[in-house]
Design a protein around this motif. Sequence first.
Motif, PDB file in Angstrom:
ATOM      1  N   LEU A  24      56.544   9.218  27.268  1.00 35.40           N
ATOM      2  CA  LEU A  24      55.420   8.523  27.905  1.00 35.40           C
ATOM      3  C   LEU A  24      55.899   7.264  28.625  1.00 35.40           C
ATOM      4  O   LEU A  24      55.506   6.999  29.775  1.00 35.40           O
ATOM      5  CB  LEU A  24      54.366   8.172  26.858  1.00 35.40           C
ATOM      6  N   VAL A  25      56.767   6.504  27.972  1.00 36.05           N
ATOM      7  CA  VAL A  25      57.291   5.279  28.593  1.00 36.05           C
ATOM      8  C   VAL A  25      58.093   5.609  29.837  1.00 36.05           C
ATOM      9  O   VAL A  25      57.953   4.967  30.889  1.00 36.05           O
ATOM     10  CB  VAL A  25      58.155   4.494  27.584  1.00 36.05           C
ATOM     11  N   PHE A  26      58.946   6.623  29.745  1.00 37.46           N
ATOM     12  CA  PHE A  26      59.744   7.043  30.907  1.00 37.46           C
ATOM     13  C   PHE A  26      58.841   7.472  32.058  1.00 37.46           C
ATOM     14  O   PHE A  26      59.083   7.107  33.218  1.00 37.46           O
ATOM     15  CB  PHE A  26      60.669   8.190  30.500  1.00 37.46           C
ATOM     16  N   SER A  27      57.780   8.232  31.763  1.00 35.95           N
ATOM     17  CA  SER A  27      56.885   8.740  32.811  1.00 35.95           C
ATOM     18  C   SER A  27      56.128   7.612  33.488  1.00 35.95           C
ATOM     19  O   SER A  27      55.989   7.586  34.718  1.00 35.95           O
ATOM     20  CB  SER A  27      55.890   9.743  32.203  1.00 35.95           C
ATOM     21  N   ILE A  28      55.643   6.647  32.690  1.00 30.39           N
ATOM     22  CA  ILE A  28      54.869   5.543  33.260  1.00 30.39           C
ATOM     23  C   ILE A  28      55.723   4.708  34.207  1.00 30.39           C
ATOM     24  O   ILE A  28      55.288   4.335  35.306  1.00 30.39           O
ATOM     25  CB  ILE A  28      54.291   4.665  32.135  1.00 30.39           C
ATOM     26  N   LEU A  29      56.953   4.436  33.795  1.00 28.32           N
ATOM     27  CA  LEU A  29      57.818   3.621  34.645  1.00 28.32           C
ATOM     28  C   LEU A  29      58.266   4.386  35.889  1.00 28.32           C
ATOM     29  O   LEU A  29      58.503   3.790  36.940  1.00 28.32           O
ATOM     30  CB  LEU A  29      59.027   3.137  33.852  1.00 28.32           C
ATOM     31  N   GLN A  30      58.376   5.700  35.777  1.00 29.37           N
ATOM     32  CA  GLN A  30      58.721   6.491  36.958  1.00 29.37           C
ATOM     33  C   GLN A  30      57.576   6.487  37.973  1.00 29.37           C
ATOM     34  O   GLN A  30      57.810   6.520  39.186  1.00 29.37           O
ATOM     35  CB  GLN A  30      59.040   7.935  36.547  1.00 29.37           C
ATOM     36  N   LEU A  31      56.341   6.422  37.477  1.00 30.82           N
ATOM     37  CA  LEU A  31      55.179   6.441  38.352  1.00 30.82           C
ATOM     38  C   LEU A  31      54.784   5.052  38.844  1.00 30.82           C
ATOM     39  O   LEU A  31      53.932   4.937  39.727  1.00 30.82           O
ATOM     40  CB  LEU A  31      53.982   7.068  37.612  1.00 30.82           C
ATOM     41  N   SER A  32      55.387   4.023  38.282  1.00 32.85           N
ATOM     42  CA  SER A  32      55.031   2.659  38.683  1.00 32.85           C
ATOM     43  C   SER A  32      55.533   2.373  40.099  1.00 32.85           C
ATOM     44  O   SER A  32      56.565   2.905  40.534  1.00 32.85           O
ATOM     45  CB  SER A  32      55.631   1.644  37.709  1.00 32.85           C
ATOM     46  N   PRO A  33      54.801   1.557  40.844  1.00 31.30           N
ATOM     47  CA  PRO A  33      55.213   1.252  42.226  1.00 31.30           C
ATOM     48  C   PRO A  33      56.469   0.396  42.265  1.00 31.30           C
ATOM     49  O   PRO A  33      56.800  -0.306  41.312  1.00 31.30           O
ATOM     50  CB  PRO A  33      54.009   0.491  42.788  1.00 31.30           C
ATOM     51  N   GLY A  34      57.163   0.449  43.390  1.00 33.52           N
ATOM     52  CA  GLY A  34      58.369  -0.368  43.549  1.00 33.52           C
ATOM     53  C   GLY A  34      59.635   0.439  43.358  1.00 33.52           C
ATOM     54  O   GLY A  34      59.632   1.518  42.760  1.00 33.52           O
ATOM     55  N   ASN A  35      60.716  -0.079  43.887  1.00 40.24           N
ATOM     56  CA  ASN A  35      62.014   0.575  43.809  1.00 40.24           C
ATOM     57  C   ASN A  35      62.988  -0.362  43.097  1.00 40.24           C
ATOM     58  O   ASN A  35      63.265  -1.460  43.582  1.00 40.24           O
ATOM     59  CB  ASN A  35      62.526   0.883  45.227  1.00 40.24           C
ATOM     60  N   PRO A  36      63.503   0.040  41.921  1.00 39.96           N
ATOM     61  CA  PRO A  36      64.438  -0.829  41.203  1.00 39.96           C
ATOM     62  C   PRO A  36      65.657  -1.215  42.044  1.00 39.96           C
ATOM     63  O   PRO A  36      66.155  -2.334  41.936  1.00 39.96           O
ATOM     64  CB  PRO A  36      64.852   0.016  39.994  1.00 39.96           C
ATOM     65  N   ALA A  37      66.122  -0.291  42.863  1.00 42.73           N
ATOM     66  CA  ALA A  37      67.287  -0.593  43.699  1.00 42.73           C
ATOM     67  C   ALA A  37      66.972  -1.708  44.688  1.00 42.73           C
ATOM     68  O   ALA A  37      67.816  -2.564  44.972  1.00 42.73           O
ATOM     69  CB  ALA A  37      67.737   0.668  44.442  1.00 42.73           C
ATOM     70  N   ARG A  38      65.765  -1.705  45.224  1.00 48.09           N
ATOM     71  CA  ARG A  38      65.348  -2.762  46.141  1.00 48.09           C
ATOM     72  C   ARG A  38      65.246  -4.106  45.409  1.00 48.09           C
ATOM     73  O   ARG A  38      65.594  -5.152  45.968  1.00 48.09           O
ATOM     74  CB  ARG A  38      64.010  -2.391  46.778  1.00 48.09           C
ATOM     75  N   VAL A  39      64.791  -4.065  44.159  1.00 42.12           N
ATOM     76  CA  VAL A  39      64.707  -5.296  43.358  1.00 42.12           C
ATOM     77  C   VAL A  39      66.088  -5.887  43.136  1.00 42.12           C
ATOM     78  O   VAL A  39      66.293  -7.097  43.240  1.00 42.12           O
ATOM     79  CB  VAL A  39      64.024  -5.005  42.003  1.00 42.12           C
ATOM     80  N   ILE A  40      67.057  -5.025  42.849  1.00 45.79           N
ATOM     81  CA  ILE A  40      68.422  -5.497  42.602  1.00 45.79           C
ATOM     82  C   ILE A  40      69.060  -6.016  43.889  1.00 45.79           C
ATOM     83  O   ILE A  40      69.685  -7.083  43.904  1.00 45.79           O
ATOM     84  CB  ILE A  40      69.276  -4.353  42.016  1.00 45.79           C
ATOM     85  N   ALA A  41      68.900  -5.272  44.963  1.00 48.02           N
ATOM     86  CA  ALA A  41      69.561  -5.632  46.218  1.00 48.02           C
ATOM     87  C   ALA A  41      68.913  -6.835  46.894  1.00 48.02           C
ATOM     88  O   ALA A  41      69.588  -7.602  47.585  1.00 48.02           O
ATOM     89  CB  ALA A  41      69.543  -4.426  47.165  1.00 48.02           C
ATOM     90  N   VAL A 312      60.663  -0.647  21.820  1.00 46.43           N
ATOM     91  CA  VAL A 312      60.847  -1.335  20.537  1.00 46.43           C
ATOM     92  C   VAL A 312      59.501  -1.567  19.861  1.00 46.43           C
ATOM     93  O   VAL A 312      59.353  -1.354  18.648  1.00 46.43           O
ATOM     94  CB  VAL A 312      61.590  -2.671  20.749  1.00 46.43           C
ATOM     95  N   PHE A 313      58.510  -1.994  20.624  1.00 46.89           N
ATOM     96  CA  PHE A 313      57.166  -2.170  20.070  1.00 46.89           C
ATOM     97  C   PHE A 313      56.642  -0.859  19.484  1.00 46.89           C
ATOM     98  O   PHE A 313      56.063  -0.833  18.394  1.00 46.89           O
ATOM     99  CB  PHE A 313      56.208  -2.664  21.155  1.00 46.89           C
ATOM    100  N   ALA A 314      56.847   0.230  20.219  1.00 47.31           N
ATOM    101  CA  ALA A 314      56.353   1.533  19.768  1.00 47.31           C
ATOM    102  C   ALA A 314      57.065   1.977  18.491  1.00 47.31           C
ATOM    103  O   ALA A 314      56.428   2.507  17.570  1.00 47.31           O
ATOM    104  CB  ALA A 314      56.549   2.572  20.869  1.00 47.31           C
ATOM    105  N   VAL A 315      58.366   1.777  18.425  1.00 47.30           N
ATOM    106  CA  VAL A 315      59.122   2.171  17.229  1.00 47.30           C
ATOM    107  C   VAL A 315      58.670   1.361  16.015  1.00 47.30           C
ATOM    108  O   VAL A 315      58.465   1.908  14.924  1.00 47.30           O
ATOM    109  CB  VAL A 315      60.632   2.000  17.471  1.00 47.30           C
TER     110      VAL A 315
END
Length: 337
Positions: A24-41, A312-315
């Motif tokens: 669920l966490v992986f899916s939500i972050l995949q569907l979230s707007p924005g590009n991590p590569a753009r954030v880094i660059a 971590v919160f979920a665990v």
Amino acid sequence: MISKRYIVKRLLLLIPVLLGVATLVFSILQLSPGNPARVIAGERASEAAVREIERRLGLNDPIWVQYGRFLWDLLHLDLGESYVYRRGQPVAGLLRWKFPITMELAVFGQLAGILFGIPIGIISAVKQDSLTDHLSRLGALTGISVPIFWSGPLLILLFSVTLGWFPTSTRIGSEYTAPQVTGLLTVDTLLLGQYEAFISAVHHLFLPSLVIGVYSMALISRMMRSSMLEVIRKDYIRTARAKGQGAKITLMKHGFRNALIPVVTVIGIQFGSLLGGAVLTETVFAIPGVGKLLVTVIQDGDYPVVQGIVLVFAVVFTLVNLLVDLTYSYLDPRIEQ
């Protein structure tokens, strides 16, 4: 006594739960707007630089490949590296010292809720429809209704600014150096024999713990009252009283343990809520825990840190539920059957 078979069964049931949470966490972050590569660059970086970062991090791989890599890293307790907050630093190392701060706050808040909520609930049930009962119910309703972002500044204004009883922020006095052994400040100061620092840490934790524990205290007291009222009407309570046993002994020996079972459920669920409430509490009281960190990394778009905190919160919440199930079995052995 809790049987080993029951414990093993509950542990095995955690596996699909944790797998579902990770998915669920992986899916939500995949569907979230924005590009991590753009954030880094950076916003002004060229498209070629962004594509290179995507290739290096595997962000342009098929989704099932990214998911498999994500699960494999989780098995090795690898939560990735921070993109923005502390670029290149492992998320697990970042949470190593941040999470105990939030955990300590949540535990103190839960203790406040239990120590005040259970006695208030018992007294309210025993003195049903009295002035004490009405006042406790009114207080519980107020505690449930008041949000943290309002009660926090209000208590700071009253106890810190007006009365000067408690500090407004931080975890310990400026004259002390916070030791880092377990990450739990009250535990570390006791382990090192720094008793004055321990008193200072408790003094600083009291007000935020009270803020975060008010809701829990109100809910626990209401549940304890309802459960105790149900128990004291049972036949075995009447039988014990008819045999001449005192009212206090009857309630505490026969009634309290059975009335505690639904309250344990509330306590377990509320602990997860306290972890979530720490986000606001740490922001209000400037406590450098995971809650305050979560607000920062969400604003920065630091996806690996957000993902690590949520996991971590979920665990922790799942493990607390396991502890609740084991407590059920201890209070009522029939539950195992």
